[in-house]
Each structure stands twice: as structure tokens, then as C-alpha cells.
Design a protein around this motif. Structure first.
Motif, PDB file in Angstrom:
ATOM      1  N   ASP A   5      44.678  36.676  43.374  1.00  0.00           N
ATOM      2  CA  ASP A   5      45.081  35.797  42.278  1.00  0.00           C
ATOM      3  C   ASP A   5      46.182  34.850  42.742  1.00  0.00           C
ATOM      4  O   ASP A   5      47.177  35.288  43.345  1.00  0.00           O
ATOM      5  CB  ASP A   5      45.598  36.610  41.094  1.00  0.00           C
ATOM      6  CG  ASP A   5      44.486  37.309  40.329  1.00  0.00           C
ATOM      7  OD1 ASP A   5      43.307  37.026  40.611  1.00  0.00           O
ATOM      8  OD2 ASP A   5      44.797  38.137  39.455  1.00  0.00           O
ATOM      9  N   HIS A  25      40.390  32.310  34.289  1.00  0.00           N
ATOM     10  CA  HIS A  25      40.895  33.652  34.593  1.00  0.00           C
ATOM     11  C   HIS A  25      41.171  34.381  33.277  1.00  0.00           C
ATOM     12  O   HIS A  25      41.693  33.789  32.322  1.00  0.00           O
ATOM     13  CB  HIS A  25      42.180  33.525  35.414  1.00  0.00           C
ATOM     14  CG  HIS A  25      42.669  34.797  36.008  1.00  0.00           C
ATOM     15  ND1 HIS A  25      43.268  35.790  35.265  1.00  0.00           N
ATOM     16  CD2 HIS A  25      42.662  35.249  37.296  1.00  0.00           C
ATOM     17  CE1 HIS A  25      43.608  36.795  36.050  1.00  0.00           C
ATOM     18  NE2 HIS A  25      43.256  36.495  37.293  1.00  0.00           N
ATOM     19  N   ARG A  65      41.346  33.358  40.775  1.00  0.00           N
ATOM     20  CA  ARG A  65      41.083  34.360  41.808  1.00  0.00           C
ATOM     21  C   ARG A  65      40.103  33.750  42.799  1.00  0.00           C
ATOM     22  O   ARG A  65      39.001  33.335  42.431  1.00  0.00           O
ATOM     23  CB  ARG A  65      40.506  35.647  41.227  1.00  0.00           C
ATOM     24  CG  ARG A  65      40.189  36.689  42.304  1.00  0.00           C
ATOM     25  CD  ARG A  65      39.903  38.059  41.731  1.00  0.00           C
ATOM     26  NE  ARG A  65      41.088  38.608  41.081  1.00  0.00           N
ATOM     27  CZ  ARG A  65      41.160  39.851  40.600  1.00  0.00           C
ATOM     28  NH1 ARG A  65      40.114  40.665  40.710  1.00  0.00           N
ATOM     29  NH2 ARG A  65      42.262  40.277  40.016  1.00  0.00           N
TER      30      ARG A  65
END
Length: 474
Positions: A83, A117, A103
Motif C-alpha cells: 500500500d 482502495h 496497492r
């Protein structure tokens, strides 16, 4: 501030924070192998210098700060499966974008149209998952797609639109529609339209764009909703023209309220589709578990109610209008069934009537999208295949039929059937929307992969070209 006169925003912001619309804005994110790409703009200071900052999530200091000017930026040389946080700011420090999350790593499909995300708050007023892919080719030839932003018990009121000028190889941000949920783009008489709802079980509305998706007037209300315990339910399902009318399925009810009754809306093909007087609404049919061939565990009133939703209107080989619905058998542990209802074209207000159940490997527990191929004279359905050994939504397949009754799987587009039980809960290929493109199929998929919250709460919308699809059929 003036009253609202349009459906579109670039971007949508809270009305008590209008200055945010003039700050740097990251409008598209796409993970890649060893990095990520993103698109951005700054309406408030387009000609000034800007900086990109990024770092591993949780790091105290920004690892990289670099000057940027191009609207699309690619960042490489990063570790996959990690991430990262990133943002865009003006060089003079006067404003910056929200800090976004991504990510890194490859997501299956040709191109990631957009990514969100599950812990990125950029669209938190609507949700944190990308859902309801919808795809169309505009009259000019470019591709336009849409997706909504979902969260269970979230606002569920934002749709994002993107365009491609190169047949899906690259995608660019187009606009945001608010309030707009469960979008379905379609082209009729060279006009671009969108059927949607103002929220989950909100008003069913239709809007039109005269510049291929950049701007939209306020939509027309067709059917009122409540956004709570009951209302219309219309997914990105086909809008077909048969016998001088447009037809598309609509359900009414809710999951929390015990299930959905099945119906459709229709309009004269030559009418003004933005005029509510042009549209008719059928009577709604309640699912009957006593219908011949009804699978055990399907029907209204379950803890997770079944019955039929997300219907595909088409013509059967005899020229009758029928609608094939997804049948939910999740709680019963079943799969592979679709429900066929018939529509009386001479009495459209009557509503659908039961015809039969059909064995369809992609027909249960997730939306499938069905179209007729004039070349092979076959029906093609794309959806999440399930069986005794294939659980949830980890396999997206193509099934074909000559008669809408006997179906066979001819191609697995995404096949992650090898995943163990734990990984299966995190991967999903679902809710396809697709169009023909000569010998190919252009496919948009709601994809959960590479750090999604779970298989249902997808983190990306992906584009895939299925080349020479008729070779699979033959």
C-alpha cells in the motif's frame, strides 16, 4: 451559489465546502506491476507548478517529491502488493489533493479503468467499493463507461464516468453524476442516455447527454423510491428495442423488506425519453415458490431473499419477448438456475407472467448479462459461474444457447477456481457489462483482487477484449 441545474460535476464536493472543487483532484487511479498510474487536474490553478508526493503507507516522511505537469502520471520501481499513499499539491503550498491510497500489482484484465482502495476516503459520502460497471460505444465511436461507488448502508449516490478514444487501451476521466446509483448507459437514435437511481431503492430516473457524457441535464423521474425499505431496483441490464418500443426490466421491493417483485418499464421508440409521459410501468409479479421447477430455497421471504432480479429482456426464437432473471440460491447452497418470464407486447401494462426455470451455469447468485448474436444465431450470457466445486464469484464464464433453454459453458474468461477457501473470499469477477465489437467482445467487469475487502466489495473496474469470441462458440 445558484440552485442545481445539472446532474454532472467535475468533481462533486460537499456544498458547504465549494472551495474543494478548485483544489488539485485525483480523478482516476490504476495499480500496475511495480507501480501505479493516476490522472489529476487542478481547476483552481491549472497553469501553476505542481508536485507529486508518495510513500509507503504508514511512513512518517514522504519518500518522493517530484514535479509533475502531465495529466496522467505513471509511478514505477515500487514493490508489488504494498500500500502506498500519494497526493498532488501546488508548488506554492496553497492547496493539495486528498491523500489517496493504492496497492501495487497486476489486476487481471487488459486495463484497469479505475481503482478504489477499500480504506481510501475519497468517495466516502457514497461508499468505498466500485460496482455496477456499464459500457457503451458512443455515436462518435469512442467508448464510454460508468461505475457507482458502493458501501453497505452508505450513501450509495455517486457514479463516475470515463471515456476511451482508443478502443479501451487507455481511459480518461469524464464526469461524476450525483445523485446517481446503479447506472446503465445506452444509446438510442444517436442519443446517449443513462438509466439510474438516486440511491439504493431511490427514485428511478433517466438522463440524456448531448455531448457524449461530459455534461448532463437534470434527470427525469420515472418511478419514486424511498432509499430505505422498498423501492425500484434497476441494475446495468440490457435496454432492448422490440416491436417499436424500448424495454428493460425493473424490480420493486428490497433485500431488507423481504425480496423483489418483477416487472419492467417501456417507451415508444420514437418518443422523447426525457419526458416521463413517454414511459410506462408494468404491473409487478411476485415470485411464487410453487411455480413448476422452482428450485428449493429460492423466493421471497428468505433471510437473504431470492426470487428473480436483474433481468435480461430479449426475444426468444419464436419472436416472443421474454426476460431471464438471476435466481438467488446462496442461502440454500444452490446454483445454476435462471427464471424466464414472458411479456405480452400487445398488453405491456399487464406485467410479466411465468414461463419456466432454466438450467444456466451463470444464472444464480450474481448478475449475468445476456445478448443475441446475429452472426451465430446464438444467445450469449456472461456471468459468474458456480458449481459443486466453484464457489462464490472467482470464475467469470461465457455460456451459449440456441434456444434460451439449453446452455453450455464455452469459455472461462477469468478462472481462479484453484484458489483455496480463504482466498476465494477475497477474489471476485462479477456483474459484467459487454458489447459486440466485430469479431470481439468488449467486457467491463466488477473486480475484487489484490487487497479487496472481500469478493463482493470490489476495488476495481477492469476492461477486457475477448478476441474472436465466436471461435469459442464453434
Amino acid at each position: 451559489m445558484k440552485a442545481v441545474t445539472r446532474w454532472d460535476y467535475r468533481p462533486f464536493v460537499r456544498f458547504d465546502e465549494p472551495e474543494r472543487a478548485l483544489w488539485p483532484y485525483i480523478c482516476r487511479v490504476a495499480p500496475e506491476c511495480g507501480g501505479f498510474a493516476f490522472e489529476w487536474f487542478d481547476k483552481g490553478a491549472p497553469g501553476t507548478g505542481h508536485l507529486l508526493r508518495y510513500r509507503r503507507r504508514g511512513a512518517v516522511e514522504w519518500e518522493v517529491e517530484q514535479q509533475i505537469s502531465d495529466p496522467v502520471i505513471k509511478v514505477g520501481g515500487l514493490c508489488d502488493g504494498v500500500d502506498y499513499e500519494f497526493c498532488v499539491l501546488r508548488a506554492d503550498g496553497s492547496a493539495r489533493s486528498l491523500v489517496r491510497l493504492v496497492r501495487t500489482g497486476k489486476i487481471p484484465g487488459d486495463t484497469v479503468v479505475n481503482y478504489l482502495h477499500p480504506e481510501d476516503p475519497a468517495c466516502i459520502h457514497s461508499g468505498y467499493c466500485l460496482c455496477t460497471p456499464t459500457l457503451v460505444r458512443a455515436p462518435s465511436g469512442k467508448l464510454i463507461c460508468g461505475m457507482d461507488v458502493y458501501a453497505r448502508r452508505g450513501g450509495q449516490n455517486l457514479t463516475l464516468l470515463f471515456e476511451s478514444q482508443d478502443n479501451g487501451t487507455t481511459w480518461r476521466y469524464l464526469a461524476e453524476l450525483y445523485p446517481c446509483f446503479w447506472p446503465k448507459l445506452f444509446v438510442h437514435r444517436s442519443g446517449l442516455y443513462l438509466l439510474a437511481q438516486t440511491g439504493e431503492y431511490g427514485d428511478l430516473v433517466v438522463g440524456r447527454s448531448y455531448d457524449e457524457g461530459k455534461t448532463w441535464g437534470l434527470p427525469t423521474r420515472l418511478l419514486p423510491g424511498t432509499c430505505l425499505h422498498f423501492g425500484p431496483h434497476h441494475a446495468a441490464v440490457p435496454v432492448g428495442e422490440y416491436y417499436g418500443r424500448l424495454w428493460t426490466s425493473v424490480e420493486y421491493g428490497s433485500w431488507a423488506g423481504g425480496g423483489h417483485d418483477m416487472g419492467y418499464i417501456y417507451a415508444d421508440a420514437d418518443s422523447d425519453l426525457t419526458d416521463p409521459e413517454s414511459w410506462g410501468i408494468s404491473r409487478f409479479l411476485r415470485y411464487n415458490p410453487g411455480w413448476e421447477g422452482a428450485p428449493p430455497g429460492a423466493g421471497r421471504g428468505m433471510v437473504a431473499p431470492g426470487g428473480g432480479i436483474e433481468g435480461n429482456v430479449t426475444l426468444d426464437p419464436g419472436g416472443n419477448i421474454v426476460c431471464l432473471y438471476r435466481v438467488d440460491l446462496t442461502k440454500a447452497g444452490g446454483w445454476g438456475k435462471a427464471l424466464m418470464l414472458e411479456i405480452d407486447r400487445n398488453n405491456p401494462g399487464r406485467g410479466p407472467v411465468f414461463r419456466r426455470f432454466v438450467d444456466l451455469p451463470v444464472g444464480s447468485n450474481s448478475k449475468f448479462c445476456l445478448q443475441y448474436d446475429d452472426v451465430t444465431k446464438k444467445y450469449i450470457a456472461l456471468g459468474s459461474e458456480q458449481s459443486e466445486t466453484i464457489k462464490l464469484r472467482k470464475v467469470l464464464s461465457m455460456a451459449v444457447s440456441d434456444d434460451l433453454v439449453d446452455w453450455r459453458v464455452v469459455h472461462r474468461i477469468f478462472d481462479f477456481s484453484h484458489l483455496d477457501e480463504e482466498m476465494t473470499k477475497k477474489v471476485g469477477f462479477q456483474y459484467p457489462d459487454w458489447i459486440f465489437d466485430g469479431d470481439d467482445i468488449l467486457l467491463l467487469t466488477r473486480t475484487a483482487f489484490g487487497g479487496a475487502e472481500n469478493y463482493h466489495n470490489s476495488n476495481s473496474i477492469t476492461f477486457t477484449r475477448i478476441r474472436n469470441f465466436r471461435e469459442c462458440i464453434r
